[in-house]
Design an enzyme around this catalytic site. Sequence first.
Site, mmCIF file in Angstrom:
data_model
loop_
_atom_site.group_PDB
_atom_site.id
_atom_site.type_symbol
_atom_site.label_atom_id
_atom_site.label_comp_id
_atom_site.label_asym_id
_atom_site.label_seq_id
_atom_site.Cartn_x
_atom_site.Cartn_y
_atom_site.Cartn_z
ATOM 1 N N CYS A 1 -1.281 9.291 3.614
ATOM 2 C CA CYS A 1 -1.202 8.858 2.218
ATOM 3 C C CYS A 1 -2.424 9.347 1.465
ATOM 4 O O CYS A 1 -2.372 9.597 0.274
ATOM 5 C CB CYS A 1 -1.085 7.358 2.140
ATOM 6 S SG CYS A 1 -2.330 6.568 3.131
ATOM 7 N N GLU B 1 0.888 -1.173 0.000
ATOM 8 C CA GLU B 1 0.000 0.000 0.000
ATOM 9 C C GLU B 1 0.913 1.207 0.000
ATOM 10 O O GLU B 1 1.704 1.389 0.928
ATOM 11 C CB GLU B 1 -0.868 0.004 1.243
ATOM 12 C CG GLU B 1 -1.809 -1.171 1.267
ATOM 13 C CD GLU B 1 -2.430 -1.361 2.621
ATOM 14 O OE1 GLU B 1 -2.776 -0.337 3.240
ATOM 15 O OE2 GLU B 1 -2.534 -2.502 3.057
HETATM 16 P P1 NAD Z 1 8.987 4.499 3.578
HETATM 17 O O1 NAD Z 1 8.745 3.887 2.270
HETATM 18 O O2 NAD Z 1 10.173 5.326 3.749
HETATM 19 O O3 NAD Z 1 9.061 3.382 4.695
HETATM 20 C C1 NAD Z 1 8.018 2.469 4.915
HETATM 21 C C2 NAD Z 1 8.572 1.250 5.646
HETATM 22 O O4 NAD Z 1 9.359 0.531 4.739
HETATM 23 C C3 NAD Z 1 9.486 1.610 6.819
HETATM 24 O O5 NAD Z 1 9.290 0.672 7.845
HETATM 25 C C4 NAD Z 1 10.854 1.458 6.218
HETATM 26 O O6 NAD Z 1 11.845 1.155 7.168
HETATM 27 C C5 NAD Z 1 10.637 0.297 5.285
HETATM 28 N N1 NAD Z 1 11.577 0.216 4.176
HETATM 29 C C6 NAD Z 1 11.960 1.203 3.345
HETATM 30 N N2 NAD Z 1 12.831 0.713 2.443
HETATM 31 C C7 NAD Z 1 12.985 -0.589 2.716
HETATM 32 C C8 NAD Z 1 13.751 -1.650 2.137
HETATM 33 N N3 NAD Z 1 14.546 -1.462 1.097
HETATM 34 N N4 NAD Z 1 13.658 -2.864 2.674
HETATM 35 C C9 NAD Z 1 12.847 -3.087 3.731
HETATM 36 N N5 NAD Z 1 12.120 -2.150 4.317
HETATM 37 C C10 NAD Z 1 12.187 -0.908 3.811
HETATM 38 O O7 NAD Z 1 7.651 5.285 3.947
HETATM 39 P P2 NAD Z 1 7.373 6.201 5.208
HETATM 40 O O8 NAD Z 1 8.088 7.478 4.999
HETATM 41 O O9 NAD Z 1 7.565 5.455 6.466
HETATM 42 O O10 NAD Z 1 5.811 6.438 5.052
HETATM 43 C C11 NAD Z 1 5.274 7.370 4.199
HETATM 44 C C12 NAD Z 1 4.871 6.747 2.896
HETATM 45 O O11 NAD Z 1 3.922 5.723 3.147
HETATM 46 C C13 NAD Z 1 4.193 7.692 1.961
HETATM 47 O O12 NAD Z 1 4.640 7.450 0.662
HETATM 48 C C14 NAD Z 1 2.724 7.334 2.085
HETATM 49 O O13 NAD Z 1 1.946 7.685 0.986
HETATM 50 C C15 NAD Z 1 2.806 5.888 2.304
HETATM 51 N N6 NAD Z 1 1.622 5.399 2.961
HETATM 52 C C16 NAD Z 1 0.727 4.691 2.236
HETATM 53 C C17 NAD Z 1 -0.427 4.223 2.840
HETATM 54 C C18 NAD Z 1 -1.464 3.449 2.070
HETATM 55 O O14 NAD Z 1 -2.316 2.850 2.696
HETATM 56 N N7 NAD Z 1 -1.425 3.423 0.769
HETATM 57 C C19 NAD Z 1 -0.659 4.505 4.183
HETATM 58 C C20 NAD Z 1 0.302 5.225 4.890
HETATM 59 C C21 NAD Z 1 1.443 5.652 4.262
#
Ligand code: NAD
Length: 961
Positions: free
Chosen positions: A751, A717
Amino acid sequence: MCLAEALLRVPDNETADLLIRDKIAPGDWESHLGKSDSLFVNASTWGLMLTGRVVRMGLAPEWNLQGAIKKIISRSGEPVIRQAIGTAMRMMGGQFVLGRTMREAIRNAREWREKGYRYSFDMLGEAAYTQADAERHLKHYRDAIADIAENYKDDDAPIHGRPSISVKLSAVHPRYEWIKRARVFDELVPVLTDLAIRARRVNIGLTVDAEEADRHELMLDVFAALLENPELKGWNGLGLAVQAYQKRGLPTIHWLIEMARRHGVRIPVRLVKGAYWDTEIKRAQEAGLVDYPVFTRKAATDTSYIACTNAIFAAPDAIYGMFATHNAHTLAAVDVLGAGRDFEFQRLHGMGEALHEHYHAIKNPGVPTRIYAPVGSHEDLLAYLVRRLLENGANSSFVNRMADAEASLDTLVADPVAALAEMTPKRNPRIPLPRDMLGNRVNSQGLLWSDPPRAEPLLAEMKKSLERLPLAAPIIGGREKADLPAPVTDPSDRTRVIGQVALAGPAEAKEALDLAYKAQGDWDRLGGDGRAKILEHAADLFEQNRASLMALIVREGGKTLPTAISELREAVDFLRYYASEARKNFAPQAMPGPTGESNELTLHGKGVFACISPWNFPLAIFTGQVAGALAAGNAVLAKPAAPTPLIAAAAVRLLHQAGVPVDVLHLLPGSGSKIGAAIFPDPRLAGIVLTGSTEAATVINRALAARDGPIATVIAETGGQNAMIVDSTALPEQVARDAVTSAFDSAGQRCSALRVLFLQDDVADKMLDMVLGAADELRLGDPFDLATDVGPVINESARETLEQHAEKMTRQAKLLKKLPLRPEHKNGVFFPPHVFAIESISVLEREVFGPILHVVRYSAGHLDKVCEAINATGYGLTLGIHTRIESTAAFIRDRVKVGNVYVNRNQIGAVVGVQPFGGEGLSGTGPKAGGPHYLQRMALERTFTVNTTASGGNAALLSSS
Ligand code: NAD
């Protein structure tokens, strides 16, 4: 005990039940009446006692209430008002407003004035969302006072017989809300006091209108402040409207009596039944309140009205009664109960004319009637008109029943007290409590911040919980490995340490995977129902620990108090929703087939899932992913986002406490890429659930695709480039409110947040003024302060990305608004809301996660192009539509490729099981979180077929005859 507490001490159960049972002996209540200092403490008991008295009065034969009513509404046995109702209906629209200007209104009032009617003038205008609108409305009120004074120079009646104005406080202040209490006192109280002083000088009454129940306490506080003002001392012109449909109606009357006596005034009280009943029921359900603030049966409201009437008549020194009604029964009851007293009736302009005319004809002339008369331009009329239409249309409404030719006179004059006495249950069974409204699962419990007896202890508990400094460490097999912890600080003030974190590395990740892999089978065998019970227990534990969880959401996640309670509720809803889904879908399902064979389909967990969550919903999304995977029978490695490990650790402890085996659920705080590198290549990892950026999802998907072995399940997501489309029929106030909330709530770090607002050219200037004006009313600050609307962004790198984008937009586009940063923000990671005008959505290359709104204008007739441009971004998460034309909403819906579309509301805050959430394209793979297909995606299916004839014959078939 504070006033608020006294008022809220109305019993939680439907008081109607108690209202009609005269539980207390007369001697008792009479002795209570004497003790004025115990009045507040006993407000609720008082309500019951006095109502007991009312009931006796209402039913006492000597009052001959029924006879009096019949006399009033019938002539020669024929109800005359019935005919008049038809006329009244036709008058709607054209005649609900007395005049477009005060001058016109005063001219139009002449005819009724000559007949002896009084007037209370109300300046039409909906709640103000901007300072400019509030000032415009205020000016109308000031001018109105001057105009009325001029035209009523020769009227030498005492104050209660003179004209008055009715002031709707939400129209004269853009943030007339409990959470903005300090501002309301600094800004609204002085201007309202000024209005009242002006009214006093020219001997015109001023009545404060009652609005939503959520504002009740605040309204009383504002009213008390006015009463205490020396310049208004001893003035009998300051009045208040009280709503009988509120359970707090009667205690409010008692409070007013006490206030009147304390200040030596006689307060004019407009007693109404209340015009927002449907809204109150809806709001209480949405907010997950313990109970409704209003009665759920019409007869209970009518009974309450009579109870309030009696309370008013019992204190003629303190209250001047102004009984607003179009209901013949109510009017007659008040007339009978108030015989010989000094009071008035009220009716709305354009309504109840025939009833009041007929009453005066019979009583020749009886007590006077005042007409509540809206004044204003037709463009301000709509919301008011809709209220009146709803009121007339509701089948419980007297006016509506009068129009029904089938209704007999006896039903029309039925005594509501008697009707209520006969009803069992007293509470309307068709309106379940908010907690029970979902049927197969319990609704999460919410809270109104305007309810101090509940909110204040919660806030105190939250603060107390922060005295401990929690630790987040890898939790593997139930053991916490706290090596080399580092401090965790608050994004709203980096000097504040709120806990410690120790990170998991590859070794911990591998150990967790080993344990989880071994434990998953037993967890799966527990079955849907067994797992559901544990998750439901966890939901209860989350609610019991809500203060400490919310405190962490605020301090670690930087989220405001209102968003913290919503987030807690969302987490609880996820637990209960997935529990109910597991129970429903994970029980063995018999498949149809030939006789002599049994066929069964069962769902099972796929194995071990890594649940990788973002920081922006550090409790709700973290819990939702984990609960979903667990409910489906999987073991879980939970990897929280780096900025928010403390909340995750608290959630995991509660899940373990609820009964999730320690080898089934492990916590791995730490770097996503390091932990990922350790577990993604391992074929024992069955799948991942990621909520985060599109970029992270792509990297993880590649890593999983590169491994040999079983193909992993990937549920992602991700981000959005969310738009809101506003056409020329939209209501500017609603657009302003919803666009600002969608773009800037949670500092735009949702998001679902609005990024691009599309305004139709023809109305763009006006809409934009409203949106920018409403944005001006936001306050940045410490999220632990209830008055804060926008907290910090999550960390320095997030702020840097936002600054870079803002800088680029300032160069390439037009900056329309940037809220100021103040010195008190210096220790925090704040980034103020910005609004830019851009040419096209295509200039935005990717999601920028924070409080930056872009505005694009489009020409009428180009809606299809707008939809195409939105689709061309490749994202498809949320979309808002504001239009009053259904076919326009349908046109857009048919074209956009977006997961969640919202019409005429904000586009954030999807509710679990109500608006399953998730996008398509660059925004996610589905299935939707909080939806009915989520668990299946984490499950595999097995069938089990048994030839039941193998042991010699088909016993079932043979015995069937
Ligand atoms: P992010 O992508 O930086 O991190 C999300 C998670 O993924 C974190 O736990 C991070 O440590 C992990 N992660 C990142 N790269 C990784 C990798 N290479 N391997 C393993 N784990 C990894 O996102 P964020 O800054 O924490 O959150 C904001 C983002 O989330 C925004 O883009 C937002 O739109 C999205 N979001 C989407 C939804 C939805 O339901 N569609 C809901 C909330 C947030």
